[in-house]
Design a protein around this motif. Sequence first.
Motif, PDB file in Angstrom:
ATOM      1  N   ALA A 116       4.852  15.951   1.803  1.00 20.73           N
ATOM      2  CA  ALA A 116       5.231  15.817   0.392  1.00 20.73           C
ATOM      3  C   ALA A 116       5.554  14.369   0.026  1.00 20.73           C
ATOM      4  O   ALA A 116       6.001  13.598   0.880  1.00 20.73           O
ATOM      5  N   GLY A 117       5.320  14.042  -1.230  1.00 23.73           N
ATOM      6  CA  GLY A 117       5.762  12.742  -1.762  1.00 23.73           C
ATOM      7  C   GLY A 117       5.040  11.556  -1.143  1.00 23.73           C
ATOM      8  O   GLY A 117       5.592  10.456  -1.072  1.00 23.73           O
ATOM      9  N   GLY A 118       3.799  11.747  -0.710  1.00 23.56           N
ATOM     10  CA  GLY A 118       3.026  10.721  -0.011  1.00 23.56           C
ATOM     11  C   GLY A 118       3.043  11.065   1.470  1.00 23.56           C
ATOM     12  O   GLY A 118       4.056  10.872   2.142  1.00 23.56           O
ATOM     13  N   SER A 119       1.920  11.603   1.959  1.00 28.88           N
ATOM     14  CA  SER A 119       1.860  12.007   3.375  1.00 28.88           C
ATOM     15  C   SER A 119       1.996  10.772   4.268  1.00 28.88           C
ATOM     16  O   SER A 119       1.760   9.642   3.829  1.00 28.88           O
ATOM     17  N   ILE A 120       2.341  11.000   5.534  1.00 29.71           N
ATOM     18  CA  ILE A 120       2.544   9.841   6.418  1.00 29.71           C
ATOM     19  C   ILE A 120       1.248   9.040   6.571  1.00 29.71           C
ATOM     20  O   ILE A 120       1.297   7.825   6.735  1.00 29.71           O
ATOM     21  N   GLU A 121       0.100   9.717   6.433  1.00 28.59           N
ATOM     22  CA  GLU A 121      -1.164   8.972   6.538  1.00 28.59           C
ATOM     23  C   GLU A 121      -1.346   8.068   5.308  1.00 28.59           C
ATOM     24  O   GLU A 121      -1.756   6.911   5.424  1.00 28.59           O
ATOM     25  N   MET A 122      -1.037   8.607   4.129  1.00 30.67           N
ATOM     26  CA  MET A 122      -1.189   7.797   2.914  1.00 30.67           C
ATOM     27  C   MET A 122      -0.202   6.626   2.920  1.00 30.67           C
ATOM     28  O   MET A 122      -0.508   5.537   2.418  1.00 30.67           O
ATOM     29  N   LEU A 123       0.978   6.846   3.514  1.00 32.57           N
ATOM     30  CA  LEU A 123       1.950   5.746   3.602  1.00 32.57           C
ATOM     31  C   LEU A 123       1.409   4.640   4.507  1.00 32.57           C
ATOM     32  O   LEU A 123       1.539   3.446   4.207  1.00 32.57           O
ATOM     33  N   LYS A 124       0.775   5.053   5.600  1.00 32.57           N
ATOM     34  CA  LYS A 124       0.214   4.039   6.509  1.00 32.57           C
ATOM     35  C   LYS A 124      -0.905   3.264   5.813  1.00 32.57           C
ATOM     36  O   LYS A 124      -1.036   2.054   6.001  1.00 32.57           O
ATOM     37  N   ASN A 125      -1.697   3.964   4.986  1.00 35.40           N
ATOM     38  CA  ASN A 125      -2.741   3.262   4.215  1.00 35.40           C
ATOM     39  C   ASN A 125      -2.099   2.192   3.344  1.00 35.40           C
ATOM     40  O   ASN A 125      -2.600   1.058   3.244  1.00 35.40           O
ATOM     41  N   ARG A 126      -0.989   2.557   2.711  1.00 33.54           N
ATOM     42  CA  ARG A 126      -0.298   1.627   1.791  1.00 33.54           C
ATOM     43  C   ARG A 126       0.250   0.426   2.567  1.00 33.54           C
ATOM     44  O   ARG A 126       0.131  -0.721   2.146  1.00 33.54           O
ATOM     45  N   ILE A 127       0.847   0.708   3.723  1.00 37.66           N
ATOM     46  CA  ILE A 127       1.450  -0.365   4.518  1.00 37.66           C
ATOM     47  C   ILE A 127       0.344  -1.306   5.027  1.00 37.66           C
ATOM     48  O   ILE A 127       0.505  -2.529   5.027  1.00 37.66           O
ATOM     49  N   ALA A 128      -0.794  -0.715   5.412  1.00 42.36           N
ATOM     50  CA  ALA A 128      -1.909  -1.543   5.909  1.00 42.36           C
ATOM     51  C   ALA A 128      -2.405  -2.499   4.825  1.00 42.36           C
ATOM     52  O   ALA A 128      -2.800  -3.637   5.121  1.00 42.36           O
ATOM     53  N   GLU A 129      -2.351  -2.066   3.573  1.00 45.95           N
ATOM     54  CA  GLU A 129      -2.758  -2.971   2.480  1.00 45.95           C
ATOM     55  C   GLU A 129      -1.835  -4.186   2.439  1.00 45.95           C
ATOM     56  O   GLU A 129      -2.275  -5.301   2.185  1.00 45.95           O
ATOM     57  N   GLY A 130      -0.546  -3.944   2.720  1.00 49.57           N
ATOM     58  CA  GLY A 130       0.407  -5.049   2.782  1.00 49.57           C
ATOM     59  C   GLY A 130       0.115  -5.975   3.958  1.00 49.57           C
ATOM     60  O   GLY A 130       0.220  -7.193   3.859  1.00 49.57           O
ATOM     61  N   VAL A 131      -0.277  -5.373   5.066  1.00 47.40           N
ATOM     62  CA  VAL A 131      -0.575  -6.169   6.274  1.00 47.40           C
ATOM     63  C   VAL A 131      -1.704  -7.159   5.972  1.00 47.40           C
ATOM     64  O   VAL A 131      -1.621  -8.345   6.298  1.00 47.40           O
ATOM     65  N   PHE A 132      -2.759  -6.645   5.318  1.00 50.77           N
ATOM     66  CA  PHE A 132      -3.944  -7.487   5.112  1.00 50.77           C
ATOM     67  C   PHE A 132      -3.974  -8.183   3.755  1.00 50.77           C
ATOM     68  O   PHE A 132      -4.876  -8.964   3.483  1.00 50.77           O
ATOM     69  N   GLY A 133      -3.013  -7.844   2.900  1.00 48.92           N
ATOM     70  CA  GLY A 133      -2.970  -8.492   1.592  1.00 48.92           C
ATOM     71  C   GLY A 133      -4.160  -8.160   0.721  1.00 48.92           C
ATOM     72  O   GLY A 133      -4.592  -8.970  -0.097  1.00 48.92           O
ATOM     73  N   ARG A 134      -4.734  -6.991   0.895  1.00 49.37           N
ATOM     74  CA  ARG A 134      -5.833  -6.560   0.031  1.00 49.37           C
ATOM     75  C   ARG A 134      -5.834  -5.037  -0.067  1.00 49.37           C
ATOM     76  O   ARG A 134      -5.164  -4.363   0.712  1.00 49.37           O
ATOM     77  N   THR A 135      -6.546  -4.528  -1.062  1.00 47.35           N
ATOM     78  CA  THR A 135      -6.589  -3.068  -1.215  1.00 47.35           C
ATOM     79  C   THR A 135      -7.827  -2.521  -0.512  1.00 47.35           C
ATOM     80  O   THR A 135      -8.842  -3.224  -0.368  1.00 47.35           O
ATOM     81  N   PHE A 136      -7.709  -1.289  -0.051  1.00 47.12           N
ATOM     82  CA  PHE A 136      -8.843  -0.630   0.602  1.00 47.12           C
ATOM     83  C   PHE A 136      -9.120   0.664  -0.139  1.00 47.12           C
ATOM     84  O   PHE A 136      -8.310   1.593  -0.081  1.00 47.12           O
ATOM     85  N   SER A 137     -10.253   0.711  -0.838  1.00 44.54           N
ATOM     86  CA  SER A 137     -10.592   1.945  -1.531  1.00 44.54           C
ATOM     87  C   SER A 137     -10.843   3.038  -0.497  1.00 44.54           C
ATOM     88  O   SER A 137     -11.466   2.800   0.533  1.00 44.54           O
ATOM     89  N   GLN A 138     -10.314   4.235  -0.761  1.00 44.01           N
ATOM     90  CA  GLN A 138     -10.513   5.346   0.166  1.00 44.01           C
ATOM     91  C   GLN A 138     -11.786   6.124  -0.194  1.00 44.01           C
ATOM     92  O   GLN A 138     -12.146   7.062   0.497  1.00 44.01           O
ATOM     93  N   ARG A 139     -12.443   5.700  -1.285  1.00 44.85           N
ATOM     94  CA  ARG A 139     -13.613   6.444  -1.742  1.00 44.85           C
ATOM     95  C   ARG A 139     -14.889   5.906  -1.102  1.00 44.85           C
ATOM     96  O   ARG A 139     -14.941   4.736  -0.736  1.00 44.85           O
ATOM     97  N   PRO A 140     -15.926   6.751  -1.018  1.00 43.08           N
ATOM     98  CA  PRO A 140     -17.199   6.257  -0.472  1.00 43.08           C
ATOM     99  C   PRO A 140     -17.761   5.153  -1.355  1.00 43.08           C
ATOM    100  O   PRO A 140     -17.522   5.152  -2.570  1.00 43.08           O
ATOM    101  N   ALA A 141     -18.501   4.226  -0.740  1.00 43.16           N
ATOM    102  CA  ALA A 141     -19.089   3.133  -1.510  1.00 43.16           C
ATOM    103  C   ALA A 141     -20.067   3.705  -2.527  1.00 43.16           C
ATOM    104  O   ALA A 141     -20.760   4.687  -2.251  1.00 43.16           O
ATOM    105  N   LYS A 142     -20.079   3.065  -3.729  1.00 43.92           N
ATOM    106  CA  LYS A 142     -21.016   3.566  -4.752  1.00 43.92           C
ATOM    107  C   LYS A 142     -22.435   3.137  -4.389  1.00 43.92           C
ATOM    108  O   LYS A 142     -22.638   2.050  -3.860  1.00 43.92           O
ATOM    109  N   ALA A 143     -23.407   4.041  -4.668  1.00 44.83           N
ATOM    110  CA  ALA A 143     -24.816   3.714  -4.350  1.00 44.83           C
ATOM    111  C   ALA A 143     -25.284   2.596  -5.269  1.00 44.83           C
ATOM    112  O   ALA A 143     -24.857   2.505  -6.398  1.00 44.83           O
TER     113      ALA A 143
END
Length: 384
Positions: free
Chosen positions: A357-384
């Motif tokens: 609930a309230g942001g699963s631990i996996e989604m939290l790790k995704n958020r923290i990783a964005e802080g580590v690398f200073g950029r955002t990572f789209s979780q969606r498949p690349a557009k054709a």
Amino acid sequence: MNFELSEEHQAFADSVARFAQDKLAPGALERAHAKHYPWETAQLLAEQGLLGIAFPEEDGGQGGTLMHAVLAIQQIALACPKSADIVQAGNFGPIRTFVEYATPEQKARFLPDLLAGKKLISLGMSEPDAGSAATELKTSAVEDGDSYVINGSKVFSTHSPEAELFLVYVRFGPGVGGIGSVLVEKGTPGFVVGTPSGFMNGEQWSQLYFENCRIPKANLLLGPGGFKKQISGFNVERLGNSARALALGRYAFNQAREHALIRKQFGRELCEFQGLQWKFAEMWMKLEQAQLLLYKAALEGEHGLPSAQSTAMAKLACNLAGWEASNEAMQVMGGMGFSQEALVEYCVRRTRGWMIAGGSIEMLKNRIAEGVFGRTFSQRPAKA
Ligand SMILES: Cc1cc2nc3c(=O)[nH]c(=O)nc-3n(C[C@H](O)[C@H](O)[C@H](O)COP(=O)(O)OP(=O)(O)OC[C@H]3O[C@@H](n4cnc5c(N)ncnc54)[C@H](O)[C@@H]3O)c2cc1C
């Protein structure tokens, strides 16, 4: 740098602890297993000034800070885990977003009962096809004269069977920019609260159905473009979730510690077995680590809203520490830990849910990783 609470924070925590030990500890087991929301306790906590702790006084709050609210939730949970849900509902959940963005008229209409512990507000964000990917929500709001017409469905909302008011995330148009939120009252024609289902943690949730549900424009909370603001409110919500997870871990730890000091097997107290001592050493270290991250995020909130990075880190650490401590405490207590005669199994079930609930631990790790690398990572498949 100082790792101690300030004198004022310590005095506040001590006074909440005294109240909780006196008034809440005695009925803790019954409250945890009761099917329904503890309304009487909610009103008692309201009278004690423990709802709306960090809300402005002009809104009926106590004019305190996020840190006070975190300290209160911890002290209440240490005496009565279930009662901490009331502190959460009156300080951190959708009520927090509501207080942040509601109009004076909306506040006058709804806040008095919510802050008196007489009514609940529930958050309708998750949908059958939009969980972690919250921005994929489909529930729509279409403007029609003086109203909005709502269509769609929500799942998993905490307190949905008992709530009178719902803060519902809706789509006014395409994309993230098309998302906002509205307030829907129970009993509004076209709005149905479904038959309750049970979560493993003992809580109940009802699916919410909106079928041409017409609400007045006065019930708009945030129009198109409101999603980012809502998520800032959600970051704060994460601190309430973190504080409860950590405090329930401590509750279970304390129970297991007492048990290990008294219970004898093979002619020795359990605490004399090194295999169990090491469990306690690890539990304590993890609880203390998480506590520091939680206080760091809460103190950031003294000067505005805490950062998404700090709240994600605090929630991840508290969710893991709370769950691991509860689970190990259950092991240390053997059959008694697994029994509903003690509240340790309850702490295991509750802390497990907050890892989703309230942001699963996996989604939290995704958020923290964005802080580590200073950029955002789209979780969606690349557009054709
Ligand atoms: C106790 C409890 C209370 C809740 N209260 C509310 C409430 O009050 N209001 C409300 O609206 N909702 C509520 N929810 C719903 C909650 O917000 C969702 O369960 C949560 O967002 C996950 O969505 P999902 O269940 O659809 O799982 P999914 O999104 O389908 O995820 C399934 C699994 O995949 C993982 N996953 C998904 N995407 C990624 C990714 N990009 N990277 C890595 N892993 C990923 C998830 O972490 C999870 O482990 C509650 C849930 C629980 C358990």
